[in-house]
Scaffold this motif. Structure first.
Motif, short mmCIF file in Angstrom:
data_model
loop_
_atom_site.label_atom_id
_atom_site.label_comp_id
_atom_site.label_asym_id
_atom_site.label_seq_id
_atom_site.Cartn_x
_atom_site.Cartn_y
_atom_site.Cartn_z
N ILE A 1 -6.13 1.42 0.31
CA ILE A 1 -6.03 0.95 -1.07
C ILE A 1 -4.60 0.53 -1.41
N SER A 2 -3.62 1.27 -0.92
CA SER A 2 -2.22 0.92 -1.20
C SER A 2 -1.87 -0.43 -0.60
N ASP A 3 -2.36 -0.68 0.64
CA ASP A 3 -2.10 -1.99 1.25
C ASP A 3 -2.78 -3.11 0.47
N LEU A 4 -4.03 -2.88 0.05
CA LEU A 4 -4.75 -3.88 -0.72
C LEU A 4 -4.04 -4.15 -2.05
N HIS A 5 -3.57 -3.10 -2.70
CA HIS A 5 -2.84 -3.26 -3.96
C HIS A 5 -1.56 -4.06 -3.77
N GLY A 6 -0.84 -3.81 -2.69
CA GLY A 6 0.38 -4.56 -2.43
C GLY A 6 0.11 -6.03 -2.17
N ARG A 7 -0.97 -6.34 -1.48
CA ARG A 7 -1.32 -7.74 -1.21
C ARG A 7 -1.67 -8.47 -2.50
N LEU A 8 -2.42 -7.79 -3.38
CA LEU A 8 -2.78 -8.42 -4.66
C LEU A 8 -1.54 -8.70 -5.50
N MET A 9 -0.61 -7.76 -5.53
CA MET A 9 0.62 -7.96 -6.29
C MET A 9 1.41 -9.16 -5.77
N LEU A 10 1.44 -9.31 -4.43
CA LEU A 10 2.24 -10.37 -3.82
C LEU A 10 1.56 -11.74 -3.93
N LEU A 11 0.26 -11.80 -3.66
CA LEU A 11 -0.45 -13.08 -3.64
C LEU A 11 -0.61 -13.68 -5.03
N HIS A 12 -0.89 -12.82 -6.01
CA HIS A 12 -1.17 -13.33 -7.35
C HIS A 12 0.04 -13.22 -8.28
N LYS A 13 1.18 -12.79 -7.73
CA LYS A 13 2.43 -12.72 -8.49
C LYS A 13 2.25 -11.93 -9.79
N ILE A 14 1.72 -10.72 -9.63
CA ILE A 14 1.50 -9.84 -10.76
C ILE A 14 2.84 -9.27 -11.21
N PRO A 15 3.12 -9.22 -12.52
CA PRO A 15 4.39 -8.63 -13.00
C PRO A 15 4.52 -7.17 -12.59
N CYS A 16 5.72 -6.74 -12.34
CA CYS A 16 5.96 -5.39 -11.82
C CYS A 16 5.56 -4.31 -12.81
N TYR A 17 5.60 -4.62 -14.14
CA TYR A 17 5.25 -3.57 -15.09
C TYR A 17 3.74 -3.33 -15.14
N ILE A 18 2.97 -4.15 -14.46
CA ILE A 18 1.51 -3.98 -14.39
C ILE A 18 1.11 -3.21 -13.12
N GLU A 19 2.07 -2.94 -12.24
CA GLU A 19 1.77 -2.42 -10.90
C GLU A 19 0.98 -1.11 -10.96
N ASN A 20 1.45 -0.14 -11.71
CA ASN A 20 0.76 1.16 -11.75
C ASN A 20 -0.62 1.05 -12.39
N GLU A 21 -0.72 0.24 -13.43
CA GLU A 21 -2.01 0.07 -14.11
C GLU A 21 -3.01 -0.60 -13.18
N LEU A 22 -2.54 -1.61 -12.44
CA LEU A 22 -3.43 -2.30 -11.50
C LEU A 22 -3.91 -1.35 -10.40
N LYS A 23 -3.01 -0.55 -9.87
CA LYS A 23 -3.40 0.38 -8.80
C LYS A 23 -4.41 1.41 -9.28
N SER A 24 -4.21 1.92 -10.51
CA SER A 24 -5.14 2.90 -11.05
C SER A 24 -6.51 2.28 -11.29
N SER A 25 -6.53 1.08 -11.82
CA SER A 25 -7.80 0.41 -12.08
C SER A 25 -8.52 0.07 -10.79
N LEU A 26 -7.76 -0.39 -9.79
CA LEU A 26 -8.37 -0.74 -8.50
C LEU A 26 -8.96 0.49 -7.82
N SER A 27 -8.24 1.61 -7.86
CA SER A 27 -8.74 2.85 -7.24
C SER A 27 -10.01 3.34 -7.92
#
Length: 551
Positions: free
Chosen positions: A41-67
């Protein structure tokens, strides 16, 4: 949700939707995921952040929602599969007995408490029984019984040698007659035919005796092992152990008389021996015993009749330490072929056949096993060389020779044989050396020297506390081996072995050992005394010094 066809495991594609705000804009991220999710899941979350250029302040929220999404959908899939399995069971589509058997088998195979205990082998049981009996009053009986078997085999070998000698004498006389008639009534073809007949006759006779000896040794081994097991059982069942001990003593005396009556008495050759005690180590010093011995290498293997001086005591010591942490080893210098057809290997094989080995496989079977291991090791090495050709391409003759003969071993390599039927040795290290050891320019990095280091390391890790090493790295002397050559070679081996013994503390924690340096019988007494004076200078002997002449 889309079903993915063409796969053994049922997979499904589900869309992950994540809404977030970027300033005044409302953004939606939609990503299709394959379930069950195989990646981290951590690898998948990192790929989504990089590919879709997600803002860094959304990182924790995105990981929680994805999990949460992956966990929820995975549980739903498991519940759906469980409901389908229960429905198939209710409809009778699944055999209940087959299902329960599969469950119980899986549980038993993965649970330690249901694991089957290891079944004791015959060899292990016999080893335990023998070790117990050899340390009991029955030891004398066991040795005398072994000695009787040895005398029986010796007589059989004498008959074989006599018959082969008579055949060779008769064939020699026939060949002389044929050669006398050559050119008169006989031609070269006739001589070749007679020689072929003689060869075939010798082969038939040798095969006949080899088969008979093998049969006799198999019968002796079976009888001996059965007798040892029965004696141990009688000692355990009997309440009157003193009566059995008296019977054992009577049997021992009868066997001893029978052995002495059939023994061929001979006088042992005098043996020069000098012993030293040394202490090696930087901080924690360890005591070791060193011996310089002038003898033939096979003298440590040959059986002596019990009537000779000290033969029975040496045999008893070897038997007592057979299954112990104080084994005795011997380094035998051999060529690169794993067989027993020529040279010192043939002489050693002849000695090994003089007495039945009641505990281990015969030498031929052990060598066959070594050959299989060598072939496997060469195949593995060749595959690695093909994967990394630039590392192993050295273009020397040795590598080419190994390619042509994959069953041969390299100088410095060694194989091990185990024996219970030798006089003073349990383990023999067959060290491969080439003609280079006869030259005077070898160094401490020579394969033979490094082979000695590896042998000493094996001794430390496998409870071999006494090892005999050829000091000059040869078993026989030749003309080029002058006094300066001997002194230079002895100094090299002494210094190298001292360094290896210093390493022993890191290998075994500092256990006292005995190292015997063996020199050929053809060495003069003057040369022997020069070597004995060199040893304490190199090892810095600070303790006892004993000179003995052993008869």
């Amino acid at each position: 949700m889309k079903k993915v066809k063409g796969k053994a495991n049922s997979t499904a594609e589900k869309e992950f939707v994540f809404e977030f705000k970027a300033g005044k804009h409302n953004c939606v991220l939609k990503v299709p995921l394959q379930f069950p999710v195989q990646q981290n899941i951590s690898d998948l979350h990192g790929r989504l952040m990089l590919l879709h250029k997600i803002p860094c302040y959304i990182e924790n929220e995105l990981k929680s929602s994805l999990s949460s999404f992956i966990e929820k959908e995975t549980i739903l899939d498991y519940d759906r599969e469980a409901e389908l399995a229960l429905q198939r069971l209710t409809n009778g589509d699944v055999d209940v007995n087959q299902l329960t058997n599969a469950w119980s088998r899986s549980y038993a195979e993965t649970t330690l408490e249901h694991a089957r205990p290891e079944e004791p082998s015959w060899d292990e049981d016999f080893a335990d029984v023998y070790h117990e009996l050899i340390h009991s009053p029955a030891s004398d009986t066991l040795l005398n019984l072994e000695h009787n078997y040895f005398v029986s085999i010796s007589e059989l070998i004498s008959e074989r040698d006599m018959e082969i000698k008579k055949l060779q004498e008769r064939q020699a006389a026939e060949m002389d007659k044929v050669m006398h008639e050559l050119g008169n009534t006989l031609s070269d073809q006739d001589v070749n035919a007679v020689a072929s007949q003689h060869f075939d006759a010798q082969q038939v006779l040798e095969n006949k005796w080899a088969s008979e000896l093998k049969q006799v040794t198999c019968i002796q081994k079976q009888e001996y092992q059965e007798w040892v097991i029965k004696l141990h059982q009688d000692l355990q069942k009997s309440n009157n152990s003193s009566q059995i001990n008296e019977e054992i003593k009577v049997q021992s005396s009868q066997l001893s008389e029978a052995a002495d009556s059939g023994a061929r008495m001979f006088e042992e050759q005098p043996q020069l021996e000098e012993s030293f005690t040394i202490h090696l180590g930087a901080q924690l010093k360890t005591m070791h015993n060193l011996r310089l011995v002038r003898a033939d290498v096979l003298d440590f293997c040959k059986h002596r009749h019990h009537g000779s001086s000290g033969a029975k005591l040496r045999r008893l010591q070897t038997a007592l330490s057979l299954y112990s942490s104080s084994l005795c080893g011997l380094v035998l210098l051999v060529d690169n072929r794993v067989n027993s057809y020529s040279g010192i290997k043939r002489d050693f094989a002849t000695v090994a056949k003089e007495c039945t080995d009641f505990h281990f496989h015969c030498l031929e079977e052990q060598l066959e096993e070594v050959q299989q291991v060598v072939l496997y090791a060469r195949a593995q090495r060749s595959s690695k060389q093909k994967e990394q050709p630039e590392v192993h391409r050295n273009g020397d003759d040795k590598s080419k020779n190994i390619e042509r003969n994959p069953s041969n071993i390299l100088p410095g390599e060694f194989y091990i044989s185990r024996h219970s039927n030798l006089s003073e040795v349990h383990v023999v290290f067959h060290l491969c050396v080439d003609d280079n050891v006869r030259s005077g320019n070898i160094t401490a990095r020579d394969p033979a020297i490094m082979g000695l280091r590896n042998i000493l390391k094996v001794c430390c890790t496998h409870d071999v506390t006494t090892v005999t090493i050829p000091l000059l790295l040869v078993h026989d002397m030749s003309e080029e081996m002058t006094i300066p050559w001997c002194l230079k070679r002895a100094e090299l081996v002494f210094k190298c072995v001292k360094g290896f013994m210093m390493e022993m503390a890191s290998w075994d924690g500092g256990i006292s050992r005995t190292v015997q340096f063996l020199v050929p019988k053809s060495i003069s007494e003057e040369m022997f005394y020069q070597l004995s004076n060199m040893l304490p200078q190199i090892f810095r002997v600070s303790s006892t010094l004993t000179l003995t002449s052993k008869h």
